[in-house]
Design an enzyme around this catalytic site. Structure first.
Site, PDB file in Angstrom:
ATOM      1  N   ASP A   1       4.019  -0.090  -3.177  1.00  0.00           N
ATOM      2  CA  ASP A   1       3.190   0.714  -4.060  1.00  0.00           C
ATOM      3  C   ASP A   1       3.828   2.094  -4.251  1.00  0.00           C
ATOM      4  O   ASP A   1       4.302   2.701  -3.287  1.00  0.00           O
ATOM      5  CB  ASP A   1       1.808   0.855  -3.413  1.00  0.00           C
ATOM      6  CG  ASP A   1       0.802   1.531  -4.309  1.00  0.00           C
ATOM      7  OD1 ASP A   1       0.508   0.972  -5.370  1.00  0.00           O
ATOM      8  OD2 ASP A   1       0.318   2.621  -3.947  1.00  0.00           O
TER       9      ASP A   1
ATOM     10  N   GLU B   1       6.916  -0.361  -7.453  1.00  0.00           N
ATOM     11  CA  GLU B   1       6.660   0.467  -8.622  1.00  0.00           C
ATOM     12  C   GLU B   1       7.668   1.609  -8.604  1.00  0.00           C
ATOM     13  O   GLU B   1       7.610   2.458  -7.721  1.00  0.00           O
ATOM     14  CB  GLU B   1       5.248   1.046  -8.567  1.00  0.00           C
ATOM     15  CG  GLU B   1       4.147   0.019  -8.718  1.00  0.00           C
ATOM     16  CD  GLU B   1       2.768   0.663  -8.675  1.00  0.00           C
ATOM     17  OE1 GLU B   1       1.969   0.387  -9.576  1.00  0.00           O
ATOM     18  OE2 GLU B   1       2.479   1.444  -7.757  1.00  0.00           O
TER      19      GLU B   1
END
Ligand code: CA
Length: 664
Positions: free
Chosen positions: A347, A376
């Site tokens: 993340d 990400e």
């Protein structure tokens, strides 16, 4: 605690002044400890603790009979030891007991903490638990192994939340919202179609990507009948499973055993498990387990001493500091070894530095070369970490074993994520063709692409197609069905389903690794909620009756996955191969077509022709004469062929993909 919808395209020009704060220089002098015996170790000589807390003036260990609501049976003063650690021992194996640490810092006793390395915890993760891990293993665990894949782009990734997937009454699953939901076979919806594990097998995905499954903060494990829902991006104990997904969160071994049973069953059925990990921030600031063991050390701060906040959640961790970097590396290693996890999704990965991510990758590949890592490649706010050190998508070439999500293809296919009404290529908006093409070649250098026309990226940032994850929808923002309803307000669902098929056809045939969000294959929705991180089950649960109602949609997805898996041409591993074997035809507004040529990547087809018509009109395309097998046409698809054509001038139905293949 909430996670904000992800922000993309953080400009490369605007990092805050990267002058090291006073704290940075202090922390860089701290001794670090990288032993695997941190915090708790049980062996034949007894139970041993070792807490890293270099600035502590005193440290106490408190032993408890239960995970909460009991007085300590014993308080042990810990002794200062090597490399900033404090130790204590007991000559017995104290299985069944619980413990916390208490640190004296600047003359003040801080609140109790289970530490940062609790591998088992009591209810709500308040106290660490001493359990015998050898008793948590399912039968056959020693020989358990996930699916072998040669390269990440051989995977087909399915992102899901435990509750979304099983909690609806129509799932036919007994262990609703639990790890054990995935261990049930033969489950069906009321009309008899498969759900759960059987559904995944039938669909053909190779890996499930589970939303955070470590112990998170927001769901009250003492009140499970309240059926609280949260995505789980609010980490509490990084190295223990979440209690609300177990059948008994007050028994620390149950959550461990049940998570392993889930993984074992999936592995036995050929499906790998990817864990979503959120080392970039913690649920709490001053009262997090990091802060209560080594105040300040694990976080980045602004020059004024406040928490910097690249996560948009109140703080950001400092992977550039040695003990934090080691924590991340050792934590993923632990999940890979103890739980046999097959992949990790990071993340807000750009909060971490590239050096940490490279260490993560090499440590994991050493354990199992089939493990893959993606994340990400952006942050949700600015960070003191210099831009060139961030694990940004723009820096992915510096991280050869890491992949990043392509926001390029995502936004170009369906329209911008933050503007609900905005359309994309697959919903008839013109001018996005070059950005879609950037997605098709997985952001690698290609002679027929003008990167200056890219919407999100202006240069080929990936060194290889294995560095890109392609998608149009995930848990964040409007999922595909809702996006199509908002951006095509006057269309019927049938028309929107055509657009969804075209959108996913582009994703699943592009170079890189395809990724889909749970339930898209049956056109589920989230009732238009774009940030459903704590929305109730009524928003997030998949209604499995849709498997019956949208059977044709499901069949299309299934054929699409099968076709991709059958054809290595979609899974080239080098940028050179893509440049050589992927040839675009002349692009027109609303129309993209290209060929994969010369048995690309060893494909049985000499040539595969893909034509995407995003417009509302029938389009004519000239295809070389030959013996073509029609794979997809007019919203229908069959991996083994729908029929044949001799080529020449062909009509492409509105908002659909045509795929042809020829063997010679
Ligand atoms: Ca929890």
């Amino acid at each position: 605690m909430k996670i904000l919808p992800v922000l993309t395209g953080i400009a490369l020009c605007c990092s805050v002044d990267a002058v090291a704060t006073e704290q940075d220089s202090k922390f860089s002098t701290f001794p670090t400890y990288n032993g695997s015996d941190l915090e708790l170790n049980v062996d034949n000589s007894g139970t041993h603790w070792r807490l890293w807390s270099p600035e502590a003036e005193e440290v106490e260990l408190l032993l408890y009979p239960t995970g909460r609501n009991s007085a300590p049976t014993k308080t042990i003063s810990m002794s200062r030891s090597d490399n900033g650690t404090w130790t204590a021992s007991s000559p017995e194996k104290l299985y069944g007991q619980f413990y916390t640490f208490r640190v004296k810092h600047n003359g003040k006793w801080l609140s109790e903490t289970p530490g940062v390395w609790a591998k088992a915890v009591g209810i709500n993760g308040e106290r660490a638990a001493i359990i015998d891990f050898s008793e948590t293993n399912p039968d056959g665990w020693a020989s358990d192994k996930g699916p072998s894949i040669r390269n990440i782009n051989d995977a087909v990734i399915y992102e899901m939340h435990h509750r979304d997937f099983s909690v609806h009454p129509s799932s036919g699953i007994s262990n609703k919202g639990k790890f054990l939901a995935m261990t049930e076979d033969g489950t069906t919806n009321p009309t008899g179609e498969s759900t759960g594990l059987d559904h995944l097998k039938d669909l053909g995905v190779t890996h499930i990507h589970i939303l955070p499954s470590y112990d998170y903060n927001s769901v009250d494990e003492t009140n499970l009948p309240a059926n609280q829902y949260n995505w789980g991006y609010d980490p509490l104990n990084y190295n223990s499973p979440e209690g609300s997904y177990s059948t008994n969160p007050s028994d620390p071994a149950t959550r461990v055993r049940e998570m392993k049973e889930m993984i074992k069953t999936l592995h036995d059925n050929g499906i790998g498990v990817i864990m979503d990990v959120v080392y970039n921030h913690t649920a709490d600031n001053d009262n997090s387990n990091f802060s209560l063991t080594a105040p300040g050390y694990y976080y980045r701060h602004r020059p004024d001493g406040s928490y910097s906040d690249a996560s948009g959640c109140g703080n950001e961790t400092a992977s550039d500091r040695q003990q934090m970097r080691d924590f991340i590396v050792n934590s993923v290693k632990y999940w890979a070894k103890e739980y046999h996890i097959d992949g990790f999704r990071f993340d807000l990965m750009a909060i971490h530095d590239t050096e940490t991510m490279n260490e993560v990758a090499s440590a994991l590949k050493e354990i199992n070369p089939d493990i893959f890592i993606y994340g990400e490649g952006w942050t949700a706010g600015d960070s003191p970490l210099p831009v060139e050190r961030r694990a940004l998508k723009e820096n992915v070439a510096k991280m050869p074993q890491i992949a990043v999500f392509s926001d390029d293809i995502r936004d170009a296919i369906k329209g911008h994520y933050s503007d609900a009404a905005d359309r994309g290529f697959a919903t008839g908006k013109e001018g996005l063709e070059e950005t879609v093409k950037i997605g098709i070649v997985a952001a690698t250098p290609h002679p027929q692409i003008d990167y200056s026309k890219g919407n999100n990226s202006k240069f080929p940032y990936a060194a290889a197609p294995t560095q890109i994850i392609n998608y149009v929808s995930c848990h964040d923002d409007l999922m595909l069905t809702d996006k199509l309803r908002k951006s095509m307000p006057d269309a019927t669902d049938k028309e929107r389903q055509r657009a969804a098929r075209l959108a996913q056809t582009i994703v699943f045939t592009s170079q890189g690794t395809p990724f889909m969000f749970t339930g898209e294959e049956i056109f589920r929705d989230k009732k238009g909620v774009h940030n459903s991180y704590k929305s109730p089950d009524s928003i997030n649960a998949i209604d499995w009756n849709l498997r019956h109602q949208n059977a044709e949609q499901y069949e299309y997805y299934k054929q699409l996955i099968k076709f991709r898996k059958n054809h290595p041409a979609f899974r080239m591993t080098t940028a050179e191969d893509v440049a050589k074997h992927l040839k675009f035809d002349k692009t027109e507004p609303g129309l993209i077509s290209y060929s994969l040529i010369d048995h690309a990547n060893g494909d049985e087809f000499k040539e595969i022709k893909l034509i995407f018509n995003g417009s509302d009109n029938v389009r004519e395309v000239k295809v070389a004469k030959g013996e073509w097998i029609i794979i997809a046409e007019d919203g229908r698809m069959n991996a083994d062929g729908l029929g044949s054509t001799k080529g020449g001038r062909l009509s492409i139905a509105p908002r659909s993909a045509m795929i042809l293949g020829r063997e010679k």
